[in-house]
Enzyme design. Sequence first.
Site: not given
Ligand code: DGL
Length: 267
Positions: A11-12, A74, A153, A185, A187
């Site tokens: 993931d990012s 991600c 975050e 997402c 998150h």
């Molecule tokens: N976790 C990333 C996603 O699923 C989003 C976070 C980011 O913007 O890097 O899209």
Amino acid sequence: MADNRPIGVFDSGLGGLTVVKSLQYLLPSESILYLGDTARVPYGNKSKKLIESYSTQISTFLSEKGCKAIVVACNTASSQALDMLQDTFKIPVIGVIEPGVNMAIDKSQNGYIGIIGTVATIQSDAYQKALKLKNENVIVLNQPCPLFVPLVEEGWITGDVPKLAAATYLKGMNAEQVDTIILGCTHYPLLKDIIQSAANDGTILVDSAEAVAAEVKRILDKNNLSTEITASGKLECFVTDVPLRFEMLARQFLGSPIEHVSTVDLP
Ligand code: DGL
């Protein structure tokens, strides 16, 4: 023949640990190598070219570490780089969009499906296209929610600030009687309660992590890549930077502390 090589997940940042949690639950014998690109998060406001390049670097790292499959945990990277990764790497590369789409189509009663995600994910139209491909009659509403990732975050997952953000973001979907919302997402599962209370009563939230784990199991079985069921899976984590409050964040996403973390420099 059992295949004891690990599954690579990336993931990012740390959001993809929500997918790791579901994988550990469904496939407890499988070992996982996780890479969170914490030095370069967020991806959600970056260009396709850059996201493709980061995703290639990470997938190269994971395949050189001997992973038997890669899970792009991600939505942003899945929407921008999945096809390219599948063409480039010989091992199976699994994204998060299709499993979430299948789940949403199954759950929606009235065919009004909402997608919330980063700006890059929403702009890519990847969810919209995948939903229409499955059922051209569904009505799709998109809403980018750029404040959600920084809120998570920061650990602001309860209280007035996320509540107000969620109420503002969901106004349009509520007015259109959307009955199913895809958390597009990795998150967002941490804001599930807040999003649920901001949505119309009875709205179903689709957290694709469970659907992704089921898809990974299907692909491993199909390709004879599963490990022995008696094995006990291990989790090894790599990050590109150790962010402030790493322990707290990792525990929030995974539901338990992370034990083995190393920092890597990607080429
Ligand atoms: N976790 C990333 C996603 O699923 C989003 C976070 C980011 O913007 O890097 O899209």
